[in-house]
Design a protein around this motif. Structure first.
Motif, short mmCIF file in Angstrom:
data_model
loop_
_atom_site.label_atom_id
_atom_site.label_comp_id
_atom_site.label_asym_id
_atom_site.label_seq_id
_atom_site.Cartn_x
_atom_site.Cartn_y
_atom_site.Cartn_z
N LEU A 165 0.80 -1.22 0.00
CA LEU A 165 0.00 0.00 0.00
C LEU A 165 0.83 1.27 0.00
O LEU A 165 0.35 2.32 -0.42
N ILE A 166 2.06 1.20 0.49
CA ILE A 166 2.83 2.43 0.67
C ILE A 166 3.23 3.03 -0.67
O ILE A 166 3.83 2.37 -1.52
N LEU A 167 2.87 4.29 -0.87
CA LEU A 167 3.27 5.05 -2.06
C LEU A 167 4.31 6.07 -1.61
O LEU A 167 4.04 6.91 -0.76
N ARG A 168 5.49 5.99 -2.21
CA ARG A 168 6.57 6.91 -1.81
C ARG A 168 6.60 8.12 -2.74
O ARG A 168 7.64 8.51 -3.25
N ASP A 169 5.45 8.69 -2.97
CA ASP A 169 5.31 9.87 -3.82
C ASP A 169 5.00 11.05 -2.91
O ASP A 169 3.89 11.18 -2.39
N ASP A 170 5.99 11.93 -2.73
CA ASP A 170 5.81 13.05 -1.79
C ASP A 170 4.75 14.05 -2.26
O ASP A 170 4.27 14.86 -1.46
N SER A 171 4.39 14.00 -3.56
CA SER A 171 3.35 14.92 -4.03
C SER A 171 2.01 14.61 -3.35
O SER A 171 1.15 15.49 -3.23
N LEU A 172 1.83 13.37 -2.89
CA LEU A 172 0.60 13.02 -2.18
C LEU A 172 0.51 13.75 -0.84
O LEU A 172 -0.58 13.98 -0.33
N LEU A 173 1.66 14.10 -0.28
CA LEU A 173 1.65 14.81 0.99
C LEU A 173 1.16 16.24 0.82
O LEU A 173 0.48 16.79 1.68
N THR A 174 1.55 16.86 -0.29
CA THR A 174 1.16 18.26 -0.52
C THR A 174 -0.22 18.37 -1.15
O THR A 174 -0.80 19.45 -1.19
N SER A 175 -0.77 17.26 -1.62
CA SER A 175 -2.09 17.28 -2.24
C SER A 175 -3.16 17.53 -1.18
O SER A 175 -3.04 17.12 -0.03
N GLY A 176 -4.22 18.19 -1.62
CA GLY A 176 -5.34 18.40 -0.72
C GLY A 176 -6.27 17.20 -0.67
O GLY A 176 -7.30 17.24 -0.01
N VAL A 177 -5.91 16.12 -1.38
CA VAL A 177 -6.76 14.94 -1.47
C VAL A 177 -6.14 13.80 -0.67
O VAL A 177 -4.97 13.47 -0.86
N ARG A 178 -6.91 13.19 0.23
CA ARG A 178 -6.48 11.98 0.92
C ARG A 178 -7.02 10.79 0.14
O ARG A 178 -8.23 10.56 0.12
N LEU A 179 -6.15 10.05 -0.52
CA LEU A 179 -6.58 8.93 -1.36
C LEU A 179 -6.93 7.73 -0.48
O LEU A 179 -6.08 7.23 0.26
N ALA A 180 -8.16 7.27 -0.60
CA ALA A 180 -8.57 6.09 0.15
C ALA A 180 -7.77 4.87 -0.30
O ALA A 180 -7.59 4.65 -1.49
N GLY A 181 -7.29 4.09 0.65
CA GLY A 181 -6.55 2.88 0.32
C GLY A 181 -5.11 3.12 -0.06
O GLY A 181 -4.42 2.18 -0.45
N ALA A 182 -4.63 4.35 0.04
CA ALA A 182 -3.23 4.65 -0.25
C ALA A 182 -2.58 5.22 1.00
O ALA A 182 -3.15 6.10 1.66
N LEU A 183 -1.41 4.72 1.32
CA LEU A 183 -0.70 5.19 2.50
C LEU A 183 0.68 5.68 2.10
O LEU A 183 1.39 5.02 1.34
N HIS A 184 1.05 6.84 2.60
CA HIS A 184 2.42 7.32 2.48
C HIS A 184 3.19 6.78 3.68
O HIS A 184 2.59 6.40 4.69
N LEU A 185 4.49 6.75 3.57
CA LEU A 185 5.31 6.27 4.68
C LEU A 185 5.03 7.11 5.94
O LEU A 185 5.10 6.59 7.07
N ALA A 186 4.70 8.38 5.74
CA ALA A 186 4.37 9.24 6.89
C ALA A 186 3.12 8.74 7.61
O ALA A 186 3.02 8.81 8.84
N ASP A 187 2.14 8.23 6.85
CA ASP A 187 0.92 7.71 7.46
C ASP A 187 1.22 6.46 8.29
O ASP A 187 0.79 6.34 9.44
N VAL A 188 1.96 5.51 7.68
CA VAL A 188 2.27 4.26 8.37
C VAL A 188 3.11 4.53 9.61
O VAL A 188 2.89 3.93 10.67
N SER A 189 4.06 5.45 9.51
CA SER A 189 4.90 5.78 10.66
C SER A 189 4.07 6.37 11.79
O SER A 189 4.30 6.07 12.98
N ALA A 190 3.09 7.20 11.46
CA ALA A 190 2.24 7.79 12.49
C ALA A 190 1.47 6.70 13.25
O ALA A 190 1.37 6.74 14.49
N TRP A 191 0.94 5.72 12.54
CA TRP A 191 0.24 4.63 13.20
C TRP A 191 1.20 3.82 14.07
O TRP A 191 0.84 3.39 15.17
N TRP A 192 2.41 3.62 13.59
CA TRP A 192 3.38 2.84 14.37
C TRP A 192 3.71 3.54 15.69
O TRP A 192 3.72 2.90 16.75
N PHE A 193 3.96 4.84 15.63
CA PHE A 193 4.34 5.56 16.85
C PHE A 193 3.21 5.53 17.89
O PHE A 193 3.47 5.51 19.10
#
Length: 538
Positions: free
Chosen positions: A103-131
């Motif tokens: 699921l992890i997409l390493r595309d940093d443009s997703l971080l700056t996008s105003g759209v949260r894509l359902a079913g797509a996780l950036h490494l920042a998302d997964v890391s937040a859940w881990w912490f």
């Protein structure tokens, strides 16, 4: 001298084709002949190895492990392990995040996008859940951390994480995570506090990328995280290339048929493939196979992302660089025309699947169109109108034509779909000014001006105010005749103008049988000698 070489048989055994391992240049180390004792020898070896990238160092380690270095194998291997492992220390985190590789997409443009894509996780998302989860997973986290740290003294982390033992650790962390999530779902107040923690950690991760978090983590993400963790073992057998080049919809169906995971888990896998491929045709097949909420939200999200990307290009390349041809500066897929087609493909998919059924969904789609329409009609078109107003005989026309063509294409595509636009973007004054510049340039009689004349004629056509050409345009006929007699190769715009002028001249000779202007006669003669089809004979 001990030469570091790997046989083709050993390469094949390591999982690479015999001729595939070519990135590392031939490396020859003579350890026994180095002066100054072992310490200095190791320093020399370290200096030689330092420029190698991670993959090359890993291959070298494998050579040493398999006995291809005769002298000092153990200390050099230890040094390589240290280099390969680097400063990586969050081992338990890496074991856990490996569950989400699909699921992890390493595309940093997703971080700056105003759209949260359902079913797509950036490494920042997964890391937040881990912490947020890690303190609740003890003592398993500490045990995995200590075990990997101990093994990493003698083994590369890559091999440790790929081992059967790592799969056991990952499954233990997965099971404990599911137990935590189940408890949270049973206690809403605790779940709210936990999600606030996740949002806080995510905001910190985004801040490191210079991005401000626009919204927190919703409660629905709790259930989706549980779905992912339940389905992770079924995904583990599917390599990432199957998402990029295979058929994730077929693979998802097979998972359900075999009972490997639930329908929702298989849908998440297929959605991950959709995000990696960004393919509207795949979206239609996906929703027909898995008509669930995450698939619907993902498809609408991709539409919004496509709209956002196109709007950014319009307000960026098209407006900030008005004198440059975008076609020469970017990949074809990044050109506004290609981005427009990509956006419309997603719109057509949403429309065909009838996904915008609720007021919220319809508003999101309509808002995307409104913002694009405003970018074209309120930002781009007025700028182009001012540039048309400033045209002279010496203006460079290619960038302007490129942008006017896009505006017309945008209008046409919206009209085909029955979408109301804001009316005609071009004024009669725009067409009249282009015609004036055309007359001035043609009056020079220079064959060198033919390309610009052809572009001006095309531009007038695009503005829906075509330039009228008659047999009285003697100067223009002279320009065409001079160009034809030079035996030039003509571009598309030049050829279209030549054809128009010759057609008018041919009609004039047919109509006036007894007298024709000498300029018309000489033009038709030059056209006939040039072999231009359709030229009337004398």
């Amino acid at each position: 001298m001990a030469k570091l070489r790997m046989s083709k048989e050993t390469q094949a055994a390591d999982g690479a084709p015999p001729d595939a391992v070519t990135a590392m240049p031939p490396l020859h180390l003579s350890l026994s002949g180095l002066p100054g004792g072992q310490d200095k020898s190791l320093k020399r070896v370290s200096d030689v190895l330092a420029p190698l990238d991670h993959g090359q160092k890993l291959q070298l380690y494998k050579m040493i492990r398999d006995g291809y270095l005769e002298d000092m194998a153990e200390p050099v291997a230890q040094m390589l392990v240290t280099m390969l492992n680097g400063r990586r220390s969050e081992h338990a985190r890496r074991v856990w995040t490996g569950l989400f590789d699909a699921l992890i997409l390493r595309d940093d443009s997703l971080l700056t996008s105003g759209v949260r894509l359902a079913g797509a996780l950036h490494l920042a998302d997964v890391s937040a859940w881990w912490f947020a989860l890690a303190p609740r997973l003890e003592p398993a986290v500490g045990r995995v951390q200590e075990t990997v740290a101990r093994l990493a003294k003698d083994q590369p982390l890559n091999e440790i994480f790929a081992s059967a033992e790592a799969q056991v650790w990952a499954d233990e962390l997965r099971q404990r995570s599911l137990a935590v999530l189940a408890r949270l779902r049973a206690t809403p107040a605790e779940a709210t506090a936990f999600l606030a923690e996740v949002s806080g950690f995510r905001a910190q991760m985004l801040k490191r990328h210079g991005v401000r978090q626009r919204e927190g983590v919703a409660r629905a993400e709790l259930e989706r995280m549980e779905t992912i963790l339940l389905a992770a073992p079924a995904w583990a057998d599917q390599p990432l290339p199957s998402l990029l080049h295979g058929d994730p919809v077929r693979l998802g169906r097979e998972m359900v048929r075999r009972g490997d995971c639930t329908r929702e888990g298989a849908a998440m896998f297929a959605v991950a493939g959709l995000h990696r491929r960004d393919d509207a045709a795949l979206a239609i097949r996906l929703f027909e196979a898995f008509p669930v909420a995450v698939a619907k939200d993902a498809i609408i999200g991709r539409l919004l992302v496509a709209a956002e990307a196109l709007k950014a290009t319009l307000t960026g390349s098209f407006l900030s660089k008005p004198g440059l041809l975008v076609a020469d500066a970017v990949d074809d897929r990044d050109h506004p025309s290609a981005q427009l087609q990509h956006f419309l493909a997603w719109y057509d998919a949403v429309h065909a699947l009838e996904l915008d059924t609720t007021d919220r969904e319809r508003n999101m789609v309509h808002q995307a169109f409104r913002e694009l329409s405003n970018a074209v009609h309120e930002d781009l078109a007025p700028v182009l109108a001012r540039r048309i107003e400033a045209l002279t005989m010496h203006s460079v026309l290619d960038p302007l034509i490129e942008r006017v063509r896009f505006v017309n294409e945008f209008q046409s595509q919206l009209a085909r779909r029955g979408i109301v636009s804001s009316g005609k973007p071009w004024r009669a004054e725009d067409g009249n000014h282009v015609a004036t510049v055309f007359r001035r340039l043609s009056s020079t009689g220079a064959a060198e001006g033919l390309r610009a004349l052809g572009q001006l004629a095309d531009l007038a056509d695009m503005l829906s105010y075509p330039i009228e050409i008659t047999a009285l345009d003697i100067a223009l006929a002279g320009v065409i005749e001079a160009a034809l007699r030079q035996q030039k190769t003509f571009g598309d715009s030049e050829s279209r103008l030549i054809d128009r002028v010759i057609a008018v001249s041919s009609d004039e000779r047919k109509r006036c049988r007894w007298w024709v202007a000498p300029e018309v006669v000489t033009l038709l003669d030059a056209a006939e000698k040039s072999g231009i089809a359709g030229t009337a004979k004398k």
